[in-house]
Enzyme design. Sequence first.
Site, short mmCIF file in Angstrom:
data_model
loop_
_atom_site.label_atom_id
_atom_site.label_comp_id
_atom_site.label_asym_id
_atom_site.label_seq_id
_atom_site.Cartn_x
_atom_site.Cartn_y
_atom_site.Cartn_z
CG ASP A 111 30.58 72.21 14.63
OD1 ASP A 111 30.27 72.72 13.54
OD2 ASP A 111 30.67 72.86 15.68
N GLY A 130 33.63 80.49 25.57
CA GLY A 130 33.04 79.26 25.05
C GLY A 130 31.58 79.17 25.47
CD GLU A 131 27.08 75.11 24.31
OE1 GLU A 131 25.94 74.71 24.58
OE2 GLU A 131 27.81 74.54 23.48
CG PHE A 132 30.01 74.63 28.88
CD1 PHE A 132 28.80 74.18 29.40
CD2 PHE A 132 30.50 74.02 27.72
CE1 PHE A 132 28.11 73.14 28.80
CE2 PHE A 132 29.81 72.98 27.12
CZ PHE A 132 28.61 72.53 27.66
NE ARG A 183 31.59 76.94 13.54
CZ ARG A 183 31.04 76.52 12.40
NH1 ARG A 183 31.35 77.14 11.27
NH2 ARG A 183 30.21 75.51 12.38
CG ASN A 184 34.66 74.18 15.43
OD1 ASN A 184 34.71 75.10 16.23
ND2 ASN A 184 33.52 73.65 15.02
CG ASP A 238 34.31 73.33 19.24
OD1 ASP A 238 33.45 72.63 19.79
OD2 ASP A 238 34.29 74.58 19.29
N GLY A 245 38.92 84.42 24.76
CA GLY A 245 37.65 84.13 24.10
C GLY A 245 36.63 83.65 25.10
#
Length: 362
Positions: free
Chosen positions: A209, A93-95, A213-214, A227, A91
């Site tokens: 959050d 991630g944001e980073f 999904r988390n 997350d 996958g």
Amino acid sequence: KSELGQQLSLIAGSLVGGVCIISLVAIVTLRPDMFSGPTPTVTFPTLSEGHSSPGVKIYIDPFTYEDPNEAVREFAKEIDPSCVKIEEVIGSGEFGEVYKGRLKPVGKKEIPVAIKTLKVGYSERQRRDFLSEASIMGQFDQPNIIRLEGVVTKSRPTMIITEFMENGALDSFLRQNDGQFPVIQLVGMLRGIASGMRYLAEMSYVHRDLAARNILVNSNLVCKVSDFGLSRYLEEDTSDPTYTSSLGGKIPVRWTAPEAIAYRKFTSASDVWSYGIVTWEVMSYGERPYWDMSNQDVINAIEQDFRLPAPMDCPVVLHQLMLDCWQKDRNARPKFPDIVSMLDKMIRNPRELLMDDVLQSA
């Protein structure tokens, strides 16, 4: 005398065994689907497991440290990169990319792990925000919270290494297995999530959050909250607090309590609202909350007291739990210890779920 004693013991054992068999037959007869279907083995945690005494340990925000690296050093173990083997991308991630890999600590057996990496060309702020998740996760130790194995910060790429969850994110896992699990199994999964959230609430940590999904799922269907990256982003003031944070991330309107959307009032009670949405996601096998309504339509509908209806075949008692979580007055919502107790009761007395089925079909 000893022969008589042995005979009495055998008779008593037979009676106990007979009662157990009769009870099991009665349950299977009442609700055969509870024990049928292609259901992987699931281990329900001990019902009191993971319940620490309130106030024993309080979460420390890594952003209160003048030097964020100090927080990482305090809460996360530094891992030698030679112990880490990256295998495949699973996958992004944001980073940066997220990989499946293997960790072989010195003197210990090799284990599968998930590896989050920080992409090349990052700013110092991005590195700080990336590692803050490790500083948060490293403070938690509970069976329903994703476990941090450690970090790699002294060489590149910078990595956060966590336990590997074979079945991935709960929302996509449920969609792939639509209709495959008996209700009691879904309740067990919800109980695990509530147990993890109870632990976070006891540590005075607000997730902000919580969504399917988390939540990550392992091979035994144990659900773990993960997350922990969004909590900081939502604190920034913006010109449009309803949808966007100052870092450009979207606020998850469909999962967020009305007071958190309107006034940025994030508390354990707003996490309870989100938990109600997660319960709806689980019982609907990963359907999108509020379907194709726009974010603004969702906000308006909730303001006018609209609440999501019960998913198909959802027991009344579980939909009532959702409605309790979605009370407008946050003080009227149940707390996570109450939710865990309710779900424990359902697991111990599955008849509660059966009676609801009868009510629904009437």
